[in-house]
Design a protein around this motif. Structure first.
Motif, mmCIF file in Angstrom:
data_model
loop_
_atom_site.group_PDB
_atom_site.id
_atom_site.type_symbol
_atom_site.label_atom_id
_atom_site.label_comp_id
_atom_site.label_asym_id
_atom_site.label_seq_id
_atom_site.Cartn_x
_atom_site.Cartn_y
_atom_site.Cartn_z
ATOM 1 N N ASN A 123 -21.347 -13.066 -31.024
ATOM 2 C CA ASN A 123 -20.333 -13.606 -30.362
ATOM 3 C C ASN A 123 -18.758 -12.808 -30.633
ATOM 4 O OD1 ASN A 123 -22.063 -15.198 -29.047
ATOM 5 N ND2 ASN A 123 -21.531 -16.876 -30.738
ATOM 6 N N ILE A 124 -18.102 -12.518 -31.716
ATOM 7 C CA ILE A 124 -17.479 -11.874 -31.811
ATOM 8 C C ILE A 124 -16.988 -10.894 -31.004
ATOM 9 C CG2 ILE A 124 -16.031 -10.816 -34.140
ATOM 10 C CD1 ILE A 124 -17.516 -13.411 -35.508
ATOM 11 N N ARG A 125 -18.609 -10.316 -31.022
ATOM 12 C CA ARG A 125 -18.292 -9.000 -30.975
ATOM 13 C C ARG A 125 -18.493 -8.827 -28.468
ATOM 14 N NH1 ARG A 125 -23.391 -4.076 -31.556
ATOM 15 N NH2 ARG A 125 -23.749 -5.596 -30.044
ATOM 16 N N ASN A 126 -18.652 -9.347 -27.960
ATOM 17 C CA ASN A 126 -18.045 -10.302 -26.669
ATOM 18 C C ASN A 126 -16.797 -10.386 -27.033
ATOM 19 O OD1 ASN A 126 -20.428 -9.363 -26.881
ATOM 20 N ND2 ASN A 126 -21.365 -11.346 -26.632
ATOM 21 N N THR A 127 -16.679 -11.639 -27.751
ATOM 22 C CA THR A 127 -14.578 -11.865 -26.840
ATOM 23 C C THR A 127 -13.843 -10.249 -27.419
ATOM 24 O OG1 THR A 127 -15.733 -14.096 -28.514
ATOM 25 C CG2 THR A 127 -12.602 -13.400 -28.375
ATOM 26 N N LEU A 128 -13.817 -10.170 -28.425
ATOM 27 C CA LEU A 128 -12.718 -8.586 -28.779
ATOM 28 C C LEU A 128 -13.177 -7.056 -27.777
ATOM 29 C CD1 LEU A 128 -13.910 -7.794 -32.255
ATOM 30 C CD2 LEU A 128 -11.769 -9.047 -31.587
ATOM 31 N N SER A 129 -14.816 -7.861 -27.227
ATOM 32 C CA SER A 129 -14.404 -6.396 -25.983
ATOM 33 C C SER A 129 -14.363 -7.271 -24.720
ATOM 34 C CB SER A 129 -16.092 -6.106 -25.849
ATOM 35 O OG SER A 129 -16.824 -5.973 -24.836
ATOM 36 N N TRP A 134 -9.790 -6.845 -20.931
ATOM 37 C CA TRP A 134 -8.010 -7.616 -20.322
ATOM 38 C C TRP A 134 -7.177 -6.382 -20.914
ATOM 39 C CZ3 TRP A 134 -9.122 -13.314 -21.163
ATOM 40 C CH2 TRP A 134 -10.375 -13.576 -20.315
ATOM 41 N N HIS A 135 -6.882 -5.986 -21.664
ATOM 42 C CA HIS A 135 -5.746 -5.107 -22.140
ATOM 43 C C HIS A 135 -4.852 -5.699 -23.269
ATOM 44 C CE1 HIS A 135 -7.302 -1.894 -19.773
ATOM 45 N NE2 HIS A 135 -6.209 -2.419 -18.690
ATOM 46 N N VAL A 136 -5.356 -6.980 -23.603
ATOM 47 C CA VAL A 136 -5.287 -7.961 -24.886
ATOM 48 C C VAL A 136 -5.076 -6.934 -26.207
ATOM 49 C CG1 VAL A 136 -5.371 -10.321 -25.831
ATOM 50 C CG2 VAL A 136 -5.045 -9.642 -23.014
ATOM 51 N N THR A 137 -4.162 -7.896 -26.807
ATOM 52 C CA THR A 137 -4.197 -6.772 -28.188
ATOM 53 C C THR A 137 -5.534 -8.180 -28.919
ATOM 54 O OG1 THR A 137 -2.640 -5.168 -27.760
ATOM 55 C CG2 THR A 137 -3.614 -5.944 -30.692
ATOM 56 N N PRO A 138 -6.238 -7.877 -29.656
ATOM 57 C CA PRO A 138 -6.647 -8.996 -30.190
ATOM 58 C C PRO A 138 -6.196 -8.931 -31.632
ATOM 59 C CG PRO A 138 -9.001 -7.441 -29.421
ATOM 60 C CD PRO A 138 -7.575 -6.839 -29.353
ATOM 61 N N VAL A 166 -18.285 -3.692 -36.164
ATOM 62 C CA VAL A 166 -17.929 -4.658 -34.894
ATOM 63 C C VAL A 166 -17.787 -3.517 -33.493
ATOM 64 C CG1 VAL A 166 -17.428 -6.671 -33.912
ATOM 65 C CG2 VAL A 166 -17.850 -6.678 -36.343
ATOM 66 N N ILE A 167 -16.774 -3.360 -33.089
ATOM 67 C CA ILE A 167 -16.020 -3.162 -32.029
ATOM 68 C C ILE A 167 -16.990 -1.128 -31.941
ATOM 69 C CG2 ILE A 167 -13.910 -3.646 -32.173
ATOM 70 C CD1 ILE A 167 -12.083 -1.760 -32.526
ATOM 71 N N GLU A 168 -17.567 -1.000 -32.810
ATOM 72 C CA GLU A 168 -17.757 1.016 -32.630
ATOM 73 C C GLU A 168 -16.400 1.445 -32.322
ATOM 74 O OE1 GLU A 168 -21.298 1.053 -31.126
ATOM 75 O OE2 GLU A 168 -21.856 -0.980 -31.360
ATOM 76 N N ALA A 169 -15.643 1.559 -33.655
ATOM 77 C CA ALA A 169 -13.998 2.048 -33.425
ATOM 78 C C ALA A 169 -14.166 3.685 -33.210
ATOM 79 C CB ALA A 169 -13.237 1.290 -34.699
ATOM 80 N N ASP A 170 -13.497 4.412 -32.489
ATOM 81 C CA ASP A 170 -13.245 5.914 -32.576
ATOM 82 C C ASP A 170 -12.431 6.342 -33.949
ATOM 83 O OD1 ASP A 170 -14.603 5.955 -30.251
ATOM 84 O OD2 ASP A 170 -13.376 5.678 -29.479
ATOM 85 N N LEU A 171 -11.629 5.416 -34.502
ATOM 86 C CA LEU A 171 -10.842 5.735 -34.989
ATOM 87 C C LEU A 171 -10.283 4.821 -35.821
ATOM 88 C CD1 LEU A 171 -9.136 8.366 -36.362
ATOM 89 C CD2 LEU A 171 -7.079 7.902 -34.412
#
Ligand code: GLU
Length: 383
Positions: A123-129, A134-138, A166-171
């Motif tokens: 659920n957290i992953r979906n919210t963050l994505s 939406w270009h909103v910064t969590p 969770v977000i599979e960040a690149d950096l």
């Protein structure tokens, strides 16, 4: 400009940024100038098409300042109460700074138990994505006011490493009060040199990091290195950089040599295995024989009942447990298909004997290899 740096940032899209309390706070509580400057940079990156997720500290420090508390808070309830006072202000300050740039923020407060539950994790992953779309910064912080030891991340470096997964960040950019990692403690030795590139986090690198913390932060360099180790092991590069330095984020994204870059490791864990290895706390141990040890380490096999010699702890189906060899060396962690009670009854048995021992058989394996993460380093430890 530096080739390795340029190569590292070339394909970056999603960036996890963590800002520590020592960067965000000055003698007068939250340092609005620094927050404005870093926000401006994050907004510039967002406009350039990067997705940013921010993990921020500063709630406790801000709450303390609001209440004119000058002594170091020692008890957990004191810190929790100060965080409850400070978190709202922290968000208000960020929110204002982002709105100056016509961008919005979203608050997410988490405890470890939110991430250890697979459904809540998703659920957290979906919210963050969605927020990123939406270009909103969590803006994420530990939910200090409700977290007790059992469900605490411990520090925001650890929280940030988990969110990077969770977000599979690149950096992962970890902004701190120092310039990066030094070869020895710079506050003790004038000869301390900044390490600009770490290809692999060796024992010496870990030893170079001190666990000493600033008066406002909780982690110290040690926890930053542990966080770097976690993210690099799943293929995410990490940069520990000076948060108070002007234009620090744009310098990093231009490939300038700022702070310490930790390169990702070639062999990386997938997101689910990372979740098992670094997010879940083990509920017990399975002691396994040499044959099973060889099978899971060398051949990537599942763990069968025949290879188990003893069970410790009480756990149920789906729980995480550690696998250790006869000498007690930790080999890895996995999710069990059988409860501890059931495993006691099938220890040493062939898979064909499970049904007659238990009256049911849902799986051949006690831990399936897809749910088993090996943490034992076969290169370093001979066996
Ligand atoms: N969550 C704490 C705060 O916002 C900080 C924890 C940390 O700095 O690691 O004050």
């Amino acid at each position: 400009m530096n080739d390795i740096r340029l190569k590292t940032i070339a394909s970056v899209k999603k960036i996890l940024i963590k800002i520590g309390s020592a960067v965000l706070t000055g003698a007068d509580g939250l340092d609005l100038k620094i927050i404005d400057a870093l926000t401006q940079e994050m907004c510039d990156l967002t406009r350039r098409g990067f997705s940013i997720v921010l993990v921020t500290s500063g709630a406790i420090a801000s709450g303390k300042h609001r209440l004119n508390i000058t002594d170091k808070l020692k008890s957990i309830p004191d810190k929790q109460a100060a965080a409850a006072v400070g978190q709202g202000r922290l968000m208000r300050v960020y929110s204002k700074a982002f709105e100056k740039n016509n961008l919005h923020v979203a608050q997410i407060l988490l405890t470890l138990s939110d991430l250890t539950d697979r459904q809540r994790y998703l659920n957290i992953r979906n919210t963050l994505s969605t927020l990123m779309d939406w270009h909103v910064t969590p803006i994420i912080n530990e939910n200090d006011s409700v977290a007790v030891d059992e469900i605490k991340f411990g520090d925001n470096d650890n929280l940030a490493a988990m969110i990077a997964n969770v977000i599979e960040a690149d950096l992962f950019i970890n902004l701190t009060a120092t310039d990066g990692l030094y070869d020895c403690n710079p506050s003790l030795s004038k000869k301390a040199k900044l390490i600009s590139l770490v290809r692999e986090i060796t024992d010496e690198i870990e030893a170079a990091a001190t666990s000493e913390t600033s008066s406002v932060g909780t982690g110290g360099m040690k926890s930053k290195i542990l966080a770097a180790r976690k993210v690099t092991s799943i293929g995410i590069p990490c940069i520990i950089a000076p948060g108070k330095k002007k234009k620090v984020l744009s310098d990093i994204m231009a490939g300038h040599e700022t702070g310490t870059l930790f390169l990702p490791q070639a062999s990386h864990l997938n997101s689910k295995k990372y979740w098992i290895a670094f997010t879940l706390r083990p509920r017990g141990r399975l002691i396994i024989d040499d044959g099973a040890k060889k099978a899971i380490l060398d051949k990537g096999k599942s763990l069968l009942p025949s290879g188990i010699t003893a069970v410790e702890g009480e756990f149920t189906t789906g729980d995480p447990v550690n696998c250790v060899d006869r000498e007690g060396n930790l080999l890895g962690k996995g999710l069990v298909n059988y409860s501890s009670d059931d495993i006691h009854r099938i220890i040493g048995l062939k898979t064909s004997q499970i049904y007659s021992a238990l009256g049911h058989k849902d799986y051949d394996e006690v831990i399936h290899r897809d749910n088993l993460v090996i943490t034992f380093d076969t290169k370093k430890s001979k066996y």
